[in-house]
Motif scaffolding. Structure first.
Motif, short mmCIF file in Angstrom:
data_model
loop_
_atom_site.label_atom_id
_atom_site.label_comp_id
_atom_site.label_asym_id
_atom_site.label_seq_id
_atom_site.Cartn_x
_atom_site.Cartn_y
_atom_site.Cartn_z
N GLU A 274 -8.01 -1.01 -8.90
CA GLU A 274 -8.15 -1.46 -10.23
C GLU A 274 -7.87 -2.76 -10.19
N PHE A 275 -8.25 -3.90 -11.09
CA PHE A 275 -8.36 -5.29 -11.22
C PHE A 275 -7.77 -5.59 -12.67
N SER A 276 -7.13 -6.73 -12.62
CA SER A 276 -6.68 -7.16 -13.85
C SER A 276 -6.61 -8.98 -13.87
N ASN A 277 -6.28 -9.47 -14.98
CA ASN A 277 -6.45 -10.92 -14.78
C ASN A 277 -5.08 -11.37 -15.98
N GLN A 278 -4.45 -10.40 -16.21
CA GLN A 278 -3.07 -10.79 -16.99
C GLN A 278 -1.68 -10.68 -16.03
N GLU A 279 -1.06 -11.57 -16.64
CA GLU A 279 0.43 -11.74 -16.03
C GLU A 279 1.27 -10.73 -16.66
N LYS B 116 7.87 -11.79 -17.30
CA LYS B 116 8.57 -12.44 -16.18
C LYS B 116 9.45 -11.31 -15.20
N GLU B 117 9.98 -10.50 -16.09
CA GLU B 117 11.03 -9.46 -15.37
C GLU B 117 10.16 -8.53 -14.53
N LEU B 118 8.87 -8.39 -14.82
CA LEU B 118 8.27 -7.45 -13.81
C LEU B 118 6.96 -8.00 -12.83
N ASN B 119 6.88 -7.16 -11.94
CA ASN B 119 5.69 -7.54 -11.01
C ASN B 119 4.81 -6.58 -10.91
N TRP B 120 3.47 -6.73 -10.63
CA TRP B 120 2.29 -5.54 -10.28
C TRP B 120 2.77 -5.36 -8.79
N ALA B 121 2.79 -4.11 -8.75
CA ALA B 121 3.39 -3.46 -7.36
C ALA B 121 2.46 -3.91 -6.14
N GLU B 122 1.10 -4.23 -6.36
CA GLU B 122 0.22 -4.30 -5.22
C GLU B 122 -0.51 -5.62 -5.46
N ARG B 123 -0.09 -6.53 -6.27
CA ARG B 123 -0.94 -7.69 -6.35
C ARG B 123 -1.67 -8.22 -5.13
N VAL C 32 -4.83 -4.96 -8.61
CA VAL C 32 -3.30 -4.56 -9.19
C VAL C 32 -2.89 -3.06 -8.65
N LYS C 33 -4.07 -2.33 -8.09
CA LYS C 33 -3.65 -0.88 -7.55
C LYS C 33 -4.85 -0.67 -6.92
N SER C 34 -4.58 0.14 -5.70
CA SER C 34 -5.51 0.86 -4.94
C SER C 34 -5.20 2.44 -4.26
N ILE C 35 -5.91 3.31 -4.22
CA ILE C 35 -5.65 4.52 -3.94
C ILE C 35 -6.92 4.85 -3.14
N TYR C 36 -6.80 5.99 -2.27
CA TYR C 36 -7.77 6.51 -1.23
C TYR C 36 -7.72 7.90 -1.75
N PHE C 37 -8.93 8.66 -1.94
CA PHE C 37 -8.94 10.16 -2.34
C PHE C 37 -9.91 10.71 -1.31
N THR D 299 -1.26 4.27 -17.17
CA THR D 299 -0.32 3.52 -16.54
C THR D 299 -0.76 2.33 -15.48
N ILE D 300 0.36 1.45 -15.28
CA ILE D 300 0.07 0.53 -14.40
C ILE D 300 1.05 0.82 -13.14
N SER D 301 0.88 0.27 -12.21
CA SER D 301 2.15 0.36 -10.90
C SER D 301 2.68 -0.88 -10.87
N VAL D 302 3.96 -0.87 -10.94
CA VAL D 302 4.99 -2.05 -10.96
C VAL D 302 6.13 -2.03 -9.98
N ASP D 303 6.88 -3.13 -9.79
CA ASP D 303 7.63 -3.25 -8.69
C ASP D 303 9.12 -2.48 -9.12
#
Length: 238
Positions: A221-226, A229-236, A88-93, A110-114
């Motif tokens: 970051e990983f999730s198994n949750q939806e 319906k109004e929102l989407n994970w930004a990086e699924r 659901v999210k990925s960053i390089y540092f 926080t989570i990243s969303v669309d």
């Protein structure tokens, strides 16, 4: 790679665990080469004297995905989280050798969303580089796992994470309320090619670099949750 029930138990009980030798030196070299070949002028790339970061890392550098998800990492994800987890999210540092960048104790809340939508139990909202982030209900955060892939040997002298074991089990835990008579701090050194797995609610921090050594980390970051319906994970990514 030696992976055991101990890793699983540590993650559940303490909120973190480290696993060595997920990547060979040759695999790490390939990861670094692929990152260095990327066009770093995009909006999702952040450059300063103290930190270089790439947001939406797996999306921005598509060639990196098969290198990151080698057989060992897939095995860890399956054994630690189960079959139904997705990215659901990925960053390089990249924390350079002379970095003064440090991060005080915090939880990743926080989570990243669309997009931004008014929803009960979602908020506050922030936006960075056209990326919307929101604090979701706590149950959603409790279900997320983070994997930090280390491209360099990392110890307390170049920004290895310091954590407060078991703090992930205390819901929202404000850093200013830490009771140091009750809590203890653990430093999490990770060898090059190893990973640290943690729960985002674990209180964690990192110090300035003092040994003139780089610290490059891929954070996923990983999730198994939806989401509602109004929102989407930004990086699924499945």
């Amino acid at each position: 790679m030696m992976f055991s029930d101990k890793h699983k138990n540590d993650l559940t009980a303490n909120g973190f665990t480290t696993v060595d030798s997920i990547y060979s030196d040759a695999e790490i070299d390939r990861l670094i080469q692929t990152i260095e070949q990327a066009d770093s002028n995009k909006a999702t790339f952040r450059k300063s004297a103290d930190i270089f970061a790439i947001r939406q890392f797996l999306k921005e550098i598509p060639a990196i995905e098969p290198l990151v998800f080698n057989a060992n990492l897939k095995n860890v994800v399956r054994q630690l989280f189960g079959e139904d987890y997705f990215v659901v999210k990925s960053i390089y540092f990249d924390k350079p050798e002379t970095s003064n960048w440090y991060v005080s104790y915090h939880q990743d809340l926080t989570i990243s969303v669309d997009k931004k939508v008014e929803l009960d139990d979602f908020g506050p909202w922030t936006v960075k580089q056209n990326q919307y982030a929101v604090q979701p209900p706590i149950a959603l955060l409790e279900n997320i796992f983070t994997i930090r892939i280390h491209l360099d040997d990392t110890d307390e002298n170049n920004g290895a994470l310091k954590v407060i074991p078991k703090s992930h089990a205390k819901k929202i835990y404000r850093p200013e309320t830490i009771d140091w008579l009750q809590e203890s701090e653990t430093i999490c050194p990770v060898k090059k090619g190893g990973i640290m797995v943690m729960k985002p609610l674990l209180l964690h921090s990192s110090s300035r670099t003092t040994n003139q050594k780089k610290r490059r980390v891929i954070h996923i970051e990983f999730s198994n949750q939806e989401l509602p319906k109004e929102l989407n994970w930004a990086e699924r990514i499945n």
